[in-house]
Scaffold this motif. Structure first.
Motif, PDB file in Angstrom:
ATOM      1  N   VAL A 297     -31.210   1.665  -3.239  1.00  9.37           N
ATOM      2  CA  VAL A 297     -30.885   1.990  -1.410  1.00  9.37           C
ATOM      3  C   VAL A 297     -29.187   2.455  -2.067  1.00  9.37           C
ATOM      4  N   LEU A 298     -28.259   2.132  -3.068  1.00  8.91           N
ATOM      5  CA  LEU A 298     -27.399   3.328  -3.245  1.00  8.91           C
ATOM      6  C   LEU A 298     -27.108   3.838  -3.606  1.00  8.91           C
ATOM      7  N   TRP A 299     -28.136   4.599  -4.324  1.00 10.40           N
ATOM      8  CA  TRP A 299     -28.596   5.733  -5.206  1.00 10.40           C
ATOM      9  C   TRP A 299     -29.397   6.215  -4.837  1.00 10.40           C
ATOM     10  N   GLY A 300     -30.802   5.496  -4.416  1.00 10.50           N
ATOM     11  CA  GLY A 300     -31.021   6.865  -2.974  1.00 10.50           C
ATOM     12  C   GLY A 300     -29.829   7.240  -1.900  1.00 10.50           C
ATOM     13  N   VAL A 301     -29.040   7.169  -1.731  1.00 12.17           N
ATOM     14  CA  VAL A 301     -28.295   7.487  -0.772  1.00 12.17           C
ATOM     15  C   VAL A 301     -27.453   8.855  -1.115  1.00 12.17           C
TER      16      VAL A 301
ATOM     17  N   ALA B   7     -36.990   7.225  -0.520  1.00 14.74           N
ATOM     18  CA  ALA B   7     -38.849   7.164  -1.075  1.00 14.74           C
ATOM     19  C   ALA B   7     -37.857   6.291  -2.970  1.00 14.74           C
ATOM     20  N   THR B   8     -36.234   6.279  -2.740  1.00 16.32           N
ATOM     21  CA  THR B   8     -35.746   5.332  -3.431  1.00 16.32           C
ATOM     22  C   THR B   8     -36.126   4.014  -3.193  1.00 16.32           C
ATOM     23  N   VAL B   9     -36.261   3.698  -2.777  1.00 14.49           N
ATOM     24  CA  VAL B   9     -36.367   2.137  -2.227  1.00 14.49           C
ATOM     25  C   VAL B   9     -38.108   2.064  -2.244  1.00 14.49           C
TER      26      VAL B   9
ATOM     27  N   VAL C  27     -39.210   7.998  -9.059  1.00  9.88           N
ATOM     28  CA  VAL C  27     -39.225   8.440  -9.976  1.00  9.88           C
ATOM     29  C   VAL C  27     -37.876   7.533  -9.865  1.00  9.88           C
ATOM     30  N   LEU C  28     -36.430   7.904 -10.054  1.00  8.38           N
ATOM     31  CA  LEU C  28     -35.370   7.063  -9.664  1.00  8.38           C
ATOM     32  C   LEU C  28     -35.540   5.773  -9.563  1.00  8.38           C
ATOM     33  N   GLY C  29     -36.350   5.482  -8.734  1.00  7.68           N
ATOM     34  CA  GLY C  29     -36.356   3.762  -8.042  1.00  7.68           C
ATOM     35  C   GLY C  29     -37.158   3.474  -8.754  1.00  7.68           C
ATOM     36  N   ILE C  30     -38.270   3.474  -9.594  1.00 13.95           N
ATOM     37  CA  ILE C  30     -39.219   2.960 -10.424  1.00 13.95           C
ATOM     38  C   ILE C  30     -38.340   2.904 -11.828  1.00 13.95           C
ATOM     39  N   GLY C  31     -37.546   4.046 -12.028  1.00 13.02           N
ATOM     40  CA  GLY C  31     -36.463   3.484 -13.747  1.00 13.02           C
ATOM     41  C   GLY C  31     -35.656   2.681 -12.946  1.00 13.02           C
TER      42      GLY C  31
END
Length: 236
Positions: free
Chosen positions: A5-9, A171-173, A113-117
């Motif tokens: 959530v943090l990095w998605g934001v 999308a990150t989540v 892709v960021l969330g999967i990583g």
């Protein structure tokens, strides 16, 4: 979960910031062209050193190539739909839309892709996050400025870009939650999809718009944007 959530934001926030910056002041056409040119260079570096290399590394050339073709086709068709809708409205309402479409079709797979990583325990690529920030900000400034110049209300501009930012952050989540079922081919395809959509958007919309506004300094701004984003990629 909360890390995603943090990095998605963090990745999506520049989309809103850019819309706000476009709303609080009027950007001179030449300066806006320079911003767009810089952003185009940053996106080219992101495609070459983040999306393309990541796709090859995790899934190989076939899945990556399929993703690139799908992303390019998706942007092309979405842009045609917007053009058709605009003609029905008498030519109004589509200012800035190509950049918004590009940000959405790029941001969803990129942050997926960021969330999967993150879920896979790979940690956060600071270079990737910075590349997302550096490229997202000029996109939203350029699109929001065009919309304001065309008479679109500030509230409508902020609503549009706020919606794009929320979807991209989500999308990150989603990527984090689906990591267990996301194969290497899916990850490569997602990277390719983002790259394909961005390439068409750059050639059809962003670079021509930057050239029209910034004239002879567009190339210099683009190279500086490329150099900055490429340095961030290699630093990661």
């Amino acid at each position: 979960m909360w890390e995603s959530v943090l990095w998605g934001v963090v990745g999506a926030a520049p989309l809103i910031v850019g819309a706000v910056l476009a709303g609080v002041r009027s950007w001179p056409p030449r300066l806006l062209g320079v911003v767009l040119g810089f952003g185009a260079g940053a996106l080219i570096a992101s495609i070459a050193y983040e999306l393309w290399e990541e796709g090859l590394r995790v899934g190989g050339p076939v899945a990556l190539a399929i993703g690139v073709a799908a992303g390019a086709l998706a942007y092309f068709l979405a842009d045609r739909v917007v053009d058709r809708w605009t003609r029905r409205r008498g030519g109004s309402g589509a200012a800035g839309a190509p950049l918004a479409i590009g940000a959405l079709l790029d941001g969803i797979p990129e942050q997926l892709v960021l969330g999967i990583g993150l879920a896979a325990g790979e940690g956060v690529s600071v270079a990737l996050v910075l590349a997302i920030v550096v490229s997202n900000l000029p996109e939203s400034i350029g699109s929001a400025s065009e919309m304001r110049d065309a008479g679109t209300s500030r509230a409508r501009v902020l609503t549009l870009w706020g919606g794009v930012a929320v979807v991209c952050a989500a999308a990150t989540v989603v990527g984090f939650l689906l990591a267990d079922v996301a194969t290497a081919g899916v990850r490569a395809g997602a990277s390719g999809f983002a790259a394909g959509a961005l390439l068409v958007m750059l050639v059809d919309s962003m670079v021509p718009e930057a050239q029209e506004r910034a004239k002879d300094v567009t190339g210099l701004a683009t190279v500086l944007g490329f150099a900055g984003a490429a340095a961030l990629a290699f630093a990661g």
